[in-house]
Write a protein that holds these residues in place. Structure first.
Motif, PDB file in Angstrom:
ATOM      1  N   SER A 126      96.149  21.401   0.526  1.00 11.96           N
ATOM      2  CA  SER A 126      95.777  20.715  -0.677  1.00 11.96           C
ATOM      3  C   SER A 126      94.372  20.448  -0.828  1.00 11.96           C
ATOM      4  N   LEU A 127      93.714  20.825  -2.242  1.00 10.95           N
ATOM      5  CA  LEU A 127      92.546  20.846  -2.474  1.00 10.95           C
ATOM      6  C   LEU A 127      92.195  19.545  -3.409  1.00 10.95           C
ATOM      7  N   GLU A 128      93.318  18.831  -3.608  1.00 12.12           N
ATOM      8  CA  GLU A 128      93.139  17.798  -4.609  1.00 12.12           C
ATOM      9  C   GLU A 128      92.206  16.669  -4.046  1.00 12.12           C
ATOM     10  N   GLU A 129      92.175  16.592  -3.018  1.00  9.32           N
ATOM     11  CA  GLU A 129      91.367  15.524  -2.101  1.00  9.32           C
ATOM     12  C   GLU A 129      90.177  15.988  -1.714  1.00  9.32           C
ATOM     13  N   LYS A 130      88.977  14.925  -2.037  1.00  8.58           N
ATOM     14  CA  LYS A 130      87.689  15.498  -1.901  1.00  8.58           C
ATOM     15  C   LYS A 130      87.520  15.159  -0.567  1.00  8.58           C
ATOM     16  N   SER A 131      86.631  16.543   0.293  1.00  9.52           N
ATOM     17  CA  SER A 131      86.577  16.213   1.507  1.00  9.52           C
ATOM     18  C   SER A 131      85.461  17.237   1.585  1.00  9.52           C
ATOM     19  N   GLU A 132      84.734  17.505   2.661  1.00  3.98           N
ATOM     20  CA  GLU A 132      83.589  18.427   3.134  1.00  3.98           C
ATOM     21  C   GLU A 132      84.416  19.683   3.576  1.00  3.98           C
ATOM     22  N   GLY A 133      85.317  19.358   4.008  1.00  7.96           N
ATOM     23  CA  GLY A 133      86.331  20.767   4.570  1.00  7.96           C
ATOM     24  C   GLY A 133      86.853  21.330   3.306  1.00  7.96           C
ATOM     25  N   ASN A 134      87.293  20.570   2.431  1.00 12.80           N
ATOM     26  CA  ASN A 134      87.796  21.255   1.051  1.00 12.80           C
ATOM     27  C   ASN A 134      86.478  21.825   0.232  1.00 12.80           C
ATOM     28  N   LEU A 135      85.816  20.942   0.218  1.00  9.51           N
ATOM     29  CA  LEU A 135      84.548  21.653  -0.438  1.00  9.51           C
ATOM     30  C   LEU A 135      83.959  22.934   0.034  1.00  9.51           C
ATOM     31  N   ALA A 136      83.940  22.988   1.425  1.00  8.47           N
ATOM     32  CA  ALA A 136      83.456  24.437   2.149  1.00  8.47           C
ATOM     33  C   ALA A 136      84.439  25.526   1.690  1.00  8.47           C
ATOM     34  N   HIS A 137      85.650  25.076   1.846  1.00  2.25           N
ATOM     35  CA  HIS A 137      86.823  26.032   1.504  1.00  2.25           C
ATOM     36  C   HIS A 137      86.443  26.802  -0.015  1.00  2.25           C
ATOM     37  N   ILE A 138      86.484  25.773  -0.978  1.00  8.93           N
ATOM     38  CA  ILE A 138      86.213  26.270  -2.454  1.00  8.93           C
ATOM     39  C   ILE A 138      85.085  27.006  -2.296  1.00  8.93           C
ATOM     40  N   ILE A 139      83.748  26.849  -1.900  1.00  2.00           N
ATOM     41  CA  ILE A 139      82.562  27.571  -2.054  1.00  2.00           C
ATOM     42  C   ILE A 139      82.833  28.658  -1.227  1.00  2.00           C
ATOM     43  N   GLN A 140      83.559  29.005  -0.173  1.00  2.00           N
ATOM     44  CA  GLN A 140      83.549  30.054   0.550  1.00  2.00           C
ATOM     45  C   GLN A 140      84.283  30.849  -0.155  1.00  2.00           C
TER      46      GLN A 140
END
Length: 73
Positions: A2-16
């Motif tokens: 779930s990318l709805e939650e702000k987190s460093e891991g989700n941010l890294a996934h989105i950028i990659q």
């Protein structure tokens, strides 16, 4: 994932993932550490748009990359 939650891991996934979808050759411009978590919502919106759009023209790709530059630290 779930990318709805702000987190460093989700941010890294989105950028990659955006780097992969945009076929960025110079991956150093897409280093997740260069993006601020405060811009997560804007980056997530770009990611969602990119996923929805699928294939981009060269001009659209350049526009996406230019927009991403605006969100770098």
């Amino acid at each position: 994932m779930s990318l709805e939650e702000k987190s460093e891991g989700n941010l890294a996934h989105i950028i990659q993932e955006m780097s992969r979808m945009l076929k960025v050759v110079n991956e150093s411009i897409m280093d997740p550490n260069d993006y601020d978590i405060d811009k997560y919502d804007e980056l997530k919106s770009l990611y969602d748009l990119l996923k929805q759009k699928g294939t981009l023209t060269v001009a659209e790709t350049q526009a996406f990359i230019a927009e991403l530059r605006e969100y770098r630290k």
